[in-house]
Design a protein around this motif. Sequence first.
Motif, short mmCIF file in Angstrom:
data_model
loop_
_atom_site.label_atom_id
_atom_site.label_comp_id
_atom_site.label_asym_id
_atom_site.label_seq_id
_atom_site.Cartn_x
_atom_site.Cartn_y
_atom_site.Cartn_z
N GLU A 248 -9.70 -0.73 6.06
CA GLU A 248 -10.54 -1.34 6.90
C GLU A 248 -9.21 -1.93 7.85
O GLU A 248 -8.19 -2.22 7.26
CB GLU A 248 -10.95 -2.75 6.11
N LYS B 23 -12.85 1.78 8.91
CA LYS B 23 -13.88 0.92 9.19
C LYS B 23 -13.25 -0.42 9.86
O LYS B 23 -12.55 -1.24 9.54
CB LYS B 23 -14.40 0.32 8.16
N LYS C 235 -7.14 6.45 5.45
CA LYS C 235 -8.60 7.16 5.07
C LYS C 235 -9.32 5.88 4.55
O LYS C 235 -8.82 5.19 3.53
CB LYS C 235 -8.55 8.17 4.15
N ASN C 236 -10.47 5.55 4.70
CA ASN C 236 -11.44 4.60 4.46
C ASN C 236 -10.94 2.98 4.61
O ASN C 236 -11.58 1.96 4.18
CB ASN C 236 -11.93 4.57 3.03
N LEU D 262 0.77 -1.12 -0.11
CA LEU D 262 -0.07 -0.14 -0.10
C LEU D 262 0.86 1.23 -0.14
O LEU D 262 0.38 2.42 -0.22
CB LEU D 262 -1.04 0.00 1.31
N GLY E 241 -5.68 -10.86 3.99
CA GLY E 241 -5.65 -9.67 3.30
C GLY E 241 -7.11 -9.00 3.19
O GLY E 241 -7.55 -7.89 2.68
N ARG E 242 -7.97 -9.50 4.46
CA ARG E 242 -9.21 -8.93 4.57
C ARG E 242 -8.93 -7.31 5.02
O ARG E 242 -10.09 -6.65 4.77
CB ARG E 242 -9.95 -9.44 5.74
N LYS F 117 -12.25 -8.76 -1.36
CA LYS F 117 -12.10 -8.89 0.09
C LYS F 117 -12.87 -7.80 0.86
O LYS F 117 -13.00 -8.19 1.99
CB LYS F 117 -10.55 -8.94 0.49
N SER F 118 -13.10 -6.78 0.20
CA SER F 118 -13.96 -5.94 0.78
C SER F 118 -15.43 -6.07 0.79
O SER F 118 -16.36 -5.30 1.64
CB SER F 118 -13.75 -4.43 0.45
N ALA G 273 -7.59 4.47 -3.19
CA ALA G 273 -6.38 4.00 -2.76
C ALA G 273 -6.00 2.52 -1.84
O ALA G 273 -5.33 1.76 -2.00
CB ALA G 273 -5.40 4.97 -2.20
N MET G 274 -7.01 2.49 -0.85
CA MET G 274 -7.32 1.44 -0.34
C MET G 274 -7.67 0.41 -0.48
O MET G 274 -7.26 -0.92 -0.33
CB MET G 274 -7.75 2.00 1.27
N ASN G 275 -9.11 0.59 -0.87
CA ASN G 275 -10.12 -0.35 -1.01
C ASN G 275 -11.10 0.14 -1.85
O ASN G 275 -11.06 1.23 -2.33
CB ASN G 275 -10.46 -0.92 0.32
N ILE G 276 -12.24 -0.45 -1.74
CA ILE G 276 -13.21 -0.08 -2.44
C ILE G 276 -14.50 0.45 -1.45
O ILE G 276 -14.67 0.18 -0.44
CB ILE G 276 -14.32 -1.38 -3.09
N SER G 277 -14.79 2.01 -1.64
CA SER G 277 -15.47 2.67 -0.63
C SER G 277 -16.80 3.13 -1.55
O SER G 277 -16.71 3.36 -2.42
CB SER G 277 -14.91 3.55 0.25
N ALA H 75 -8.61 -6.06 -2.48
CA ALA H 75 -9.61 -4.97 -3.06
C ALA H 75 -8.78 -4.00 -4.17
O ALA H 75 -9.70 -3.67 -5.05
CB ALA H 75 -9.59 -3.84 -1.65
N GLN I 47 -6.54 -3.80 5.64
CA GLN I 47 -5.34 -2.96 5.16
C GLN I 47 -4.63 -2.89 6.28
O GLN I 47 -3.17 -2.88 5.96
CB GLN I 47 -5.71 -1.89 4.55
#
Lengths: 337, 323
Positions: A144, A169, A141-142, A132, A186-187, B155-156, B177-181, B141, A189
């Motif tokens: 998990e 989250k 931000k955002n 990442l 990997g669930r 995975k999200s 950038a991180m995942n799906i939001s 993600a 981050q």
Amino acid sequence: MRLPIITLTLLLLAHAPAHAGKTLDQVRQRAQLTCGVSTGVIGFSAADSQGHWNGMDVDICRAIAAAVLNDAAKVKYVPLNAQQRFTALQSGEIDLLSRNTTWTLTRDASLGLHFTAVTYYDGQGFLVQKKLKISSAKQLKNAEICVQSGTTTEKNLGDWFKAQGIKVKPVVFEKFEASIKAFFSGRCQAYTTDASALAFIRSKEAPNPDDYVVLPELISKEPLGPVVRRGDDEWFAIVKWVIFALIEAEEYGITQANLERMKASPDPAIQRLLGGAEDSGKLLGLERDWAARAVKAVGNYGEIFQRNVGSASPLKLPRGANALWNKGGLLYAPPVR
Amino acid sequence: MPAQRWRNLLVQALIAAGLLALLWWLLDATAANMRERGIRSGFDFLLEPAGFGIGESLLPFDSGDSALWALAAGLANTLRVALPAILISTLLGTLVGLGRLSPNLLLRKLCAAYVEALRNVPLLLQLLAWYFIVTDLLPAASKALQLAPHVFLSKSGLSVPWLGGDGGLIDLPQRGAMNISGGAAMTPEYLALLLGLSLYTAAFVAETVRAGIAAVPRGQSEAALALGLTRLQNFRLVLLPQALRGIIPPLTNQHLSLTKNASLAVAIGYPELVSVANTTLNQTGRAAECITLIMAVYLILSLLTAWLSAWLERRNGRWADHS
Ligand SMILES: N[C@@H](CCC(=O)N[C@@H](CS)C(=O)NCC(=O)O)C(=O)O
């Protein structure tokens, strides 16, 4: 879920609570100290493949068993997850909770418990996937974030990100194992807990430790230390002073190896600590060599640190805030005098 | 028999008074013990800020909201998984139950195997297995599968467009950038729980349905067919109304168990009522209070279900009598 219910029942039935001064007698009578530990945090409390418990928190239990029972092996370890630990202590199932537990106001003032002393100054950190390319927790931000329930960790997470104005989250698991398994599949981050535990999680639990990094920020203060039940001041004092004695021993340069030699030291402070000239033990209801026994069993604080989490261990954590006060750290024991 | 009646009344009153006294004694002893041990009690914490976040919530929730609202969000999450699972397990269970009565040998064996396999493995293990299968199988993600425009699977979880959002009518899921939001997400925790609960309960529903139908005497069908009813008519007008009498009460029990089993979600990270109550309990230390609340909520859910079941039975009774 089940443990609180059992505790409630016990609270109901045990109309006469463990009265003041009783814990020491009980421990002596059964010739065994019952110590609550974690279900497995290497460096603090974890059982090896033969079922032997090791770690800093475990050594505290051993030191107390040595001081009280003159045998560091007379300890029964009760593994407890984050949620179970306080109820186990409240209900009298354990004599002492020695399990990476943070000293906070709510816990100290409303659970019927007393924190005794700080054995490790910690802070909450984050472990993230390297790919990442994050260098600060403020970039989460955002994200998990996997976390174990029943910890200060959960609330710090809420507090800190709220203060930063960032939404994240949390994915909350009851069991430590499930939480790290979910993270490494990997669930999430990021994974968050005490920085000391992150070191072990990265090096021991990750499929490939190089795929993960610990972020530099610590978002909280986590002073960890053993906890006893309220209402037994004598026991409270014993646990507190055994810990202080281990710290004092380091300050005076008393080690497991030089203990016998030190007993002949002309220094009155050392004499007092090791039960030579003065009997400091009787004030605590213990034998006069209580502190010497503890040091003999597990070494002084510095030795406990190096062996379990420091340079002599795979974790290689720096002393940092856990150095003695006169070496730039925070460890400061009131004098054994 | 007035004397007899008085005696009955008296006995009942005495038993009720005894139970109340016992309850009072239990509460009093608990409170006294807790006081003696220096454990704080009271429900005041409910109005204090919760202080922790909830990863996914049907109700809008922020860590500054009260603990009471957090528990409400937990209850909403329980219902969010329990209601669809009840529907799915009932439909699937009915099909499997009928399958077990089918004249087709293969179908019969398959359905029997399904029931045995799912009924005999503890639900907790099934949930953990589903959860780790789901999280392991789904792509990260960053490599999310795009099933349709703005529908992502990773995975999200499964992210779909939903109403609302920060600005505008429709909230679209985005690759971040991180995942799906954004949008509405069915997380792996939710999907695993929904799947696990539905499949497990369906096995019990199947047995209930099979037993209910098997309990209708053969003569009924034989008579109906002899009277010239078709197989379908026989099933709909003769078998089913009679079978339902035996099916509805145990079926409601299954639905109730399902709702209660949803609390196993604490193991796989889905924030339903018990998970949120556990967190609240641990942050505030009010164990007795939180457990009392959980028990009260489940009691109310049970009573509601029982009442619904009674109503259905009455309705079915009328239907059976009229047809
Ligand atoms: N210091 C924090 C966190 C302690 C904690 O429970 N950490 C977890 C994650 S490292 C743990 O030790 N789990 C092991 C277990 O549950 O046995 C607290 O006191 O709440």
